[in-house]
Design an enzyme around this catalytic site. Structure first.
Site, PDB file in Angstrom:
ATOM      1  N   GLU A   2       0.929  -1.003   0.233  1.00 17.81           N
ATOM      2  CA  GLU A   2      -0.079   0.077   0.009  1.00 17.81           C
ATOM      3  C   GLU A   2       0.909   1.432  -0.070  1.00 17.81           C
ATOM      4  OE1 GLU A   2      -2.844  -0.470  -0.789  1.00 17.81           O
ATOM      5  OE2 GLU A   2      -2.665  -2.643  -0.366  1.00 17.81           O
ATOM      6  N   TYR A  56      -1.163  -8.889 -10.801  1.00 13.61           N
ATOM      7  CA  TYR A  56      -0.430  -8.875  -9.517  1.00 13.61           C
ATOM      8  C   TYR A  56       0.995  -9.540  -9.652  1.00 13.61           C
ATOM      9  CZ  TYR A  56      -4.219  -6.433  -7.050  1.00 13.61           C
ATOM     10  OH  TYR A  56      -5.321  -5.585  -6.583  1.00 13.61           O
TER      11      TYR A  56
END
Length: 899
Positions: free
Chosen positions: A449, A537
């Site tokens: 993040e 991803y």
């Protein structure tokens, strides 16, 4: 965005239900179109009445699925700035349904004369719409003839009586209302319990059902009781209260209370990626349509409001009934995409620390903060920020970062700029939990993040087809950040184990999409949602790893710095990244490439799948083909994809210069070997490339012999890659099972648990108990595996016996010991059976026994206890089902192999 239940995007209950309903409705329409047509003409309902607040503006019929239509917005108007007010109409203890209202004023620049303004809106009831301008004057109005809601397209269309002129700025003013649901998408409400709250908080008092006059005992002590003192039967609790375990007395009537300090609370939060911003406020909801934001949140005074920027003012206002509300106003944001705007309204506590001028606050339930569950997150957030700043040489541009642990959240985490939201389990860490695996998981998610603050927030992909520029790059940097704050983690081992190996198992089917799609392929909500997967991803991270390896990390980071500086507060596509890497390559002489960066990398991002290289040591020939299942009848030789492949390699333990395969087949004279059995070749050293390798029999025999004599001569990551490739090649029909097993004969000398996990996951059946009756396979597996497992089993068993705390820092032990010990017990190893009984007895005496032991007891060791007829565990034990067995291990081959 972080992983949502693995790698992939969460779909809320409302969205899933609507999509399912849509499919059913479509089927019904096709079956009965003629009949319905006639009926609808006769029974057409009366159109809904216009909203009394805005004559002529029809309200949409309820919320629409907010997962993004295929229609792109026209570019006549570009947003510059939003003034946004949100007002969630929620009070503590209030029963639903819940709503929110708001007002948004959007400053736009007109790029082409137009008499229509089109923006996104989904599930919102429009109250009013005005257009002011051109600026700087605000007194002039452009009359709105009609505000039309296109529900299917998730659009609000303002038809104007005048024209907006190119080059001028205008303000679109829209009032709106929406429903505040509990589906974890858009702006949502969630309920939770918090032991840290005082007993007087969070209790909604309900009237006593006994007829007569009643009053509440005036006492600060618990319980509050009704003075009627009757003994009537208990009334049912209202549904909004939740479990009766959370309430002791309601006006004198006692309820069961097993945890008297827990009370139900509510919070409001947002999740706007990919296309849920339009369900919260009308907006230009595309990633490239960036703007600045002034945000104001009206909320109950007992709550605190958070958004992307620091609060600059807190005031009060009264509603139409005279009730007071708090108004929190936030500073002007940086230029950003709508999906990154974020809102949280809660009564959480926080801990704080400042790192290089960045105020970091970790918010969570009061109980979690009081007990120190957020301290680990606070301790690593600042260092990861500093690590990424120093590595990328680009400063974090915001003055604060709030990180919020949400009790319920559909995503693992979300990178909203300045207000990062996490599922509680992704952020909280119990101080009593000393084990690396839990810390590692938090560090990985945290690094992901925080990496988004650069890749995704500062520089955002132009359109969702290049989502990997956000998620793939960040999934690479998450492991760099995690191993920085947890240096006992091995970067290459954990990266192969968690990223490369899983996606190689998925990216090998016909029809699997490419990493980067053309924009025109993302035409509907299903196509957009499907992009949040392991291809984006994990393959994105694997390709990034490969790129860094063949460029060198120094050149790669230098190129990323240029890329970030060039496109800060803007958008980019993958060609922009290739251009800036090419600039760095052209400015030096150390690294020479066989083609342009774009040609090399497009072969990996614009084609689906990946190659398998076949090496012939006699001729030195390496050929490539797409890795597909040869046993699948639908897999044909018509797939002619070729890649420009970097080949790192070693010969007889010595690293060799990088080679490139840029055609389907090529002869490398330096790879021809002598007749000496000690002359061997190893390709793709330390997983530097995203491909598998198929060696000829000559080299495989030499590698197998080398492993038996000196396994450490091959790096650990290359050993696992060698074995994993061999089993995958067998499964897909490239080689026979005998070849793969040849590479496992050395395993008595293998001390790496993550390698053992790959072996056992391929050889040992998924459900151990169900296979006990397979008396043909079981003895053969037992004979082959047990003698090879004994050294590593005894190594870890000695820790369990003597010093289990020493395993606190052994990351892979915490992940994979259950598989190793469970297999040993299943194979009938007496020491394992005895140890399982011993550990069970110790655990019964002390339920707080070491966490490693608890893991072992609660998983595979339970099987061995069951085998010894300790029926007291029958309701306690379970066997996980996350392992796959090797389907090609057929019995007609095993007699000669397992020895």
């Amino acid at each position: 965005m972080g992983p949502r239940g693995g790698r992939g995007l969460y779909v809320g209950r409302r969205t899933a239900a609507l999509l399912a309903a849509l499919l059913l409705a479509l089927l019904a329409a096709l079956l009965a179109l003629a009949a319905l047509y006639g009926r609808c003409r006769q029974e057409a309902p009366t159109p809904p009445s216009p909203s009394p607040a805005a004559p002529g503006f029809a309200a949409p019929p309820g919320p629409a699925a907010a997962v993004g239509s295929g229609r792109r917005l026209p570019r006549q108007l570009l947003p510059l700035h939003y003034d946004l007010e949100l007002w969630p109409r929620v009070r503590p203890g209030q029963a639903g349904p819940f709503t929110f209202s708001g007002q948004v004023n959007i400053t736009v620049r007109c790029r082409q004369d137009t008499d229509t303004a089109v923006l996104h809106s989904s599930g919102l009831r429009s109250l009013r719409a005005d257009v002011r301008g051109p600026l700087p004057g605000m007194g002039t109005a452009v009359e709105v003839a009609e505000l039309r809601q296109e529900v299917a397209g998730e659009l609000a269309v303002l038809e104007l009586r005048g024209r907006l002129r190119a080059g001028r700025r205008y303000v679109l003013q829209l009032g709106f209302e929406g429903r505040l649901e509990e589906d974890l998408d858009g702006l949502f409400l969630t309920r939770y319990t918090d032991q840290g709250r005082s007993r007087q908080q969070g209790i909604r008092r309900y009237p006593c059902p006994v007829p007569g006059s009643h009053s509440l005992a005036q006492s600060s002590s618990w319980p509050h009781t009704c003075l009627c003192s009757t003994g009537s039967s208990l009334p049912p609790l209202p549904a909004s209260v939740g479990s009766t375990q959370h309430l002791k007395y309601v006006f004198g009537h006692e309820f069961k209370d097993v945890n008297p300090m827990q009370f139900q609370s509510m919070l409001i939060a947002s999740q706007l990626e990919p296309t849920y911003a339009r369900t919260v406020y009308p907006c230009f909801d595309e990633p490239a349509m960036k703007a600045t934001f002034n945000i104001r949140i009206v909320h109950d005074p007992s709550y605190v409001a958070l958004s992307n920027m620091p609060a600059i003012d807190v005031s009060e206002m009264a509603d139409e009934n005279g009730s007071l509300w708090t108004v929190t106003t936030f500073n002007t944001s940086l230029k950003m995409s709508t999906y990154l705007t974020a809102f949280v309204v809660c009564d959480f506590d926080y801990v704080t620390r400042t790192e290089r001028g960045n105020e970091i606050r970790i918010w969570a339930r009061k109980e979690a903060v009081r007990n120190g569950y957020v301290d680990y997150a606070l301790n690593i957030t600042g260092p990861i920020f500093s690590f990424l700043e120093d590595l990328l040489n680009v400063s974090y541009p915001l003055p604060k970062t709030d990180l919020v642990a949400l009790p319920e959240f559909g995503a693992g985490a979300m990178e909203n700029w300045g207000l990062i939201t996490f599922q509680e389990s992704s952020l909280l860490y119990l101080p009593s939990d000393k084990f690396t695996s839990r810390k590692a998981m938090i560090a990985i998610i945290m690094s992901h993040e925080l990496g988004h603050q650069w890749f995704g927030n500062l520089v955002t992909m132009n359109w969702w087809n290049d989502l990997w520029l956000n998620e793939g790059l960040t999934s690479y940097f998450e492991y760099l950040g995690a191993t920085f704050v947890e240096p006992k983690l091995s970067l290459d081992k954990i990266f192969y184990d968690h990223v490369v190996q899983p996606v190689l198992r998925e990216d090998n089917e016909i029809g699997v999409r490419s990493l980067s799609e053309s924009e025109d392929k993302i035409k509907d909500s299903f196509a957009l949602m499907s992009l949040f997967d392991s291809i984006t991803y994990n393959k994105g991270a694997s390709i990034t790893w490969m790129l860094s390896c063949f460029l060198s990390e120094k050149l790669f980071i230098r190129a990323l710095t240029l890329y970030l500086e060039e496109f800060s507060f803007s958008n980019a596509n993958q060609d922009d990244l290739w251009t800036h890497i090419q600039m760095v390559v052209d400015a030096q002489d150390e690294v020479q490439l066989p083609a342009s960066v774009k040609q090399i990398m497009d072969s990996w991002t614009c084609q689906n799948g990946f190659p398998v290289l076949t090496l012939n040591l006699t001729t030195g020939t390496i050929s490539q083909e797409q890795f597909l299942n040869k046993k699948n009848e639908n897999s044909t030789d018509s797939y002619n994809n070729t890649w420009i492949i970097p080949i790192s390699w070693m010969r007889n333990g010595s690293s060799q210069p990088l080679l490139w395969l840029d055609k389907s087949s090529k002869v490398f004279p330096e790879m021809q070997v002598s007749e000496s059995e000690y002359d061997w070749i190893l390709l793709n050293v330390n997983l530097s490339g995203y491909y598998r390798v198929n060696y000829d029999q000559l080299n495989l025999k030499r590698l197998a012999r080398l492993l038996e004599n000196d396994p450490k001569a091959i790096p650990a990551v290359s050993r696992i890659q060698l074995i994993d490739d061999a089993f995958a090649l067998t499964q897909f029909g490239y080689i026979e099972i005998e070849t793969a097993l040849e590479l496992t004969k050395y395993l008595a000398k293998e001390d790496e648990l993550f390698i053992w996990n790959v072996v056992l996951s391929n050889l040992v059946p998924k459900n151990l108990e169900s296979t006990l009756k397979n008396y043909e396979l079981y003895p053969l597996l037992k004979k082959y595996l047990l003698k090879r497992m004994l050294p590593i089993y005894h190594y870890y068993a000695s820790f369990i016996h003597q010093n289990v705390d020493a395993l606190e820092d052994d990351y892979f032990a915490q992940l994979y010991l259950e598989k190793l010990f469970g297999t040993a017990c299943w194979l009938g190893l007496q020491d394992c059976l005895n140890l399982s009984s011993e550990l069970y007895a110790k655990w019964m005496d002390n339920p707080d026994y070491n966490f490693i032991v608890i893991i072992l007891i609660k998983t595979k060791l339970c099987l061995s206890v069951k085998l010894r007829s300790l029926n007291s565990l029958n309701t306690f034990c379970y066997v996980p089902e996350r392992y796959s067995y090797y389907p090609s291990l057929t019995l007609h081959k095993t007699n000669s192999l397992f020895n």
